[in-house]
Design a protein around this motif. Structure first.
Motif, PDB file in Angstrom:
ATOM      1  N   GLU A 129       6.829 -34.990 -49.906  1.00 49.31           N
ATOM      2  CA  GLU A 129       6.571 -34.780 -51.320  1.00 49.31           C
ATOM      3  C   GLU A 129       6.854 -33.329 -51.706  1.00 49.31           C
ATOM      4  O   GLU A 129       6.565 -32.402 -50.961  1.00 49.31           O
ATOM      5  N   ILE A 130       7.406 -33.129 -52.876  1.00 48.45           N
ATOM      6  CA  ILE A 130       7.777 -31.798 -53.351  1.00 48.45           C
ATOM      7  C   ILE A 130       6.556 -31.122 -53.961  1.00 48.45           C
ATOM      8  O   ILE A 130       5.883 -31.686 -54.814  1.00 48.45           O
ATOM      9  N   ALA A 131       6.285 -29.907 -53.523  1.00 52.46           N
ATOM     10  CA  ALA A 131       5.222 -29.103 -54.113  1.00 52.46           C
ATOM     11  C   ALA A 131       5.868 -28.197 -55.154  1.00 52.46           C
ATOM     12  O   ALA A 131       6.617 -27.298 -54.806  1.00 52.46           O
ATOM     13  N   PRO A 132       5.640 -28.434 -56.446  1.00 48.20           N
ATOM     14  CA  PRO A 132       6.371 -27.718 -57.488  1.00 48.20           C
ATOM     15  C   PRO A 132       6.188 -26.206 -57.460  1.00 48.20           C
ATOM     16  O   PRO A 132       7.033 -25.471 -57.919  1.00 48.20           O
ATOM     17  N   SER A 133       5.091 -25.716 -56.914  1.00 48.71           N
ATOM     18  CA  SER A 133       4.880 -24.276 -56.925  1.00 48.71           C
ATOM     19  C   SER A 133       5.437 -23.593 -55.676  1.00 48.71           C
ATOM     20  O   SER A 133       5.328 -22.396 -55.530  1.00 48.71           O
ATOM     21  N   HIS A 134       6.031 -24.354 -54.763  1.00 52.98           N
ATOM     22  CA  HIS A 134       6.494 -23.764 -53.513  1.00 52.98           C
ATOM     23  C   HIS A 134       7.920 -24.212 -53.180  1.00 52.98           C
ATOM     24  O   HIS A 134       8.129 -25.274 -52.605  1.00 52.98           O
ATOM     25  N   CYS A 135       8.876 -23.422 -53.588  1.00 54.68           N
ATOM     26  CA  CYS A 135      10.282 -23.666 -53.255  1.00 54.68           C
ATOM     27  C   CYS A 135      10.817 -22.387 -52.625  1.00 54.68           C
ATOM     28  O   CYS A 135      11.395 -21.545 -53.305  1.00 54.68           O
ATOM     29  N   PRO A 136      10.611 -22.196 -51.325  1.00 54.11           N
ATOM     30  CA  PRO A 136      10.985 -20.930 -50.697  1.00 54.11           C
ATOM     31  C   PRO A 136      12.493 -20.706 -50.668  1.00 54.11           C
ATOM     32  O   PRO A 136      13.270 -21.634 -50.491  1.00 54.11           O
ATOM     33  N   SER A 137      12.870 -19.461 -50.863  1.00 49.94           N
ATOM     34  CA  SER A 137      14.266 -19.077 -50.744  1.00 49.94           C
ATOM     35  C   SER A 137      14.610 -18.987 -49.262  1.00 49.94           C
ATOM     36  O   SER A 137      13.913 -18.334 -48.495  1.00 49.94           O
ATOM     37  N   VAL A 138      15.671 -19.683 -48.845  1.00 51.13           N
ATOM     38  CA  VAL A 138      16.077 -19.648 -47.449  1.00 51.13           C
ATOM     39  C   VAL A 138      17.351 -18.842 -47.232  1.00 51.13           C
ATOM     40  O   VAL A 138      17.692 -18.494 -46.105  1.00 51.13           O
ATOM     41  N   TRP A 139      18.069 -18.534 -48.313  1.00 49.97           N
ATOM     42  CA  TRP A 139      19.298 -17.750 -48.197  1.00 49.97           C
ATOM     43  C   TRP A 139      19.661 -17.182 -49.560  1.00 49.97           C
ATOM     44  O   TRP A 139      19.471 -17.834 -50.582  1.00 49.97           O
ATOM     45  N   GLU A 140      20.191 -15.967 -49.586  1.00 51.07           N
ATOM     46  CA  GLU A 140      20.681 -15.348 -50.821  1.00 51.07           C
ATOM     47  C   GLU A 140      22.025 -14.698 -50.549  1.00 51.07           C
ATOM     48  O   GLU A 140      22.215 -14.076 -49.500  1.00 51.07           O
ATOM     49  N   SER A 141      22.940 -14.833 -51.503  1.00 53.39           N
ATOM     50  CA  SER A 141      24.254 -14.222 -51.328  1.00 53.39           C
ATOM     51  C   SER A 141      24.125 -12.703 -51.324  1.00 53.39           C
ATOM     52  O   SER A 141      23.250 -12.138 -51.970  1.00 53.39           O
ATOM     53  N   GLN A 142      25.014 -12.064 -50.579  1.00 53.06           N
ATOM     54  CA  GLN A 142      24.971 -10.611 -50.430  1.00 53.06           C
ATOM     55  C   GLN A 142      26.127  -9.904 -51.115  1.00 53.06           C
ATOM     56  O   GLN A 142      26.038  -8.723 -51.400  1.00 53.06           O
ATOM     57  N   LEU A 143      27.212 -10.608 -51.380  1.00 54.02           N
ATOM     58  CA  LEU A 143      28.432  -9.953 -51.832  1.00 54.02           C
ATOM     59  C   LEU A 143      28.602  -9.857 -53.328  1.00 54.02           C
ATOM     60  O   LEU A 143      29.406  -9.073 -53.801  1.00 54.02           O
ATOM     61  N   SER A 144      27.870 -10.649 -54.096  1.00 57.75           N
ATOM     62  CA  SER A 144      28.136 -10.740 -55.535  1.00 57.75           C
ATOM     63  C   SER A 144      27.979  -9.406 -56.255  1.00 57.75           C
ATOM     64  O   SER A 144      28.649  -9.145 -57.233  1.00 57.75           O
TER      65      SER A 144
END
Length: 104
Positions: free
Chosen positions: A75-90
């Motif tokens: 089940e999806i917890a709406p308050s918890h969507c952790p970032s697992v990766w972010e682009s570095q080059l933009s």
């Protein structure tokens, strides 16, 4: 190479990082001059690429929605969507770029 807008000079992809999260593979890179950044997001099933998303000059954040338990999504917890990766080059080109969130 011929494109919808006419003849273009060749574009050489220079991959700088490749990471995977379950069935999603993210590759990030730039062109040879480092003026254009790109991100490819591939969905892989049984060793076959089934979906391709391509982002150019865009900042991308990948978040995991819910947990996967025994191959099924919990089940999806709406308050918890952790970032697992972010682009570095933009941000390298010194210009503002749009930002997107890819939920996996």
């Amino acid at each position: 190479m011929r494109t919808l807008t006419g003849v273009s000079p060749p574009f050489e992809f220079v991959p700088l990082s490749v990471v995977s999260f379950g069935s999603t593979v993210i590759a990030e890179g730039c062109d040879v001059a480092s003026t254009i950044s790109w991100i490819h997001a591939w969905t892989v099933a049984h060793g076959i690429i089934t979906q391709v998303r391509e982002y150019s000059n865009t900042s991308l954040t990948v978040t995991r929605v819910g947990d996967v338990v025994a191959g099924r999504s919990a089940e999806i917890a709406p308050s918890h969507c952790p970032s697992v990766w972010e682009s570095q080059l933009s941000g390298r080109a010194g210009k503002s770029v749009p930002g997107l969130v890819l939920a996996i």
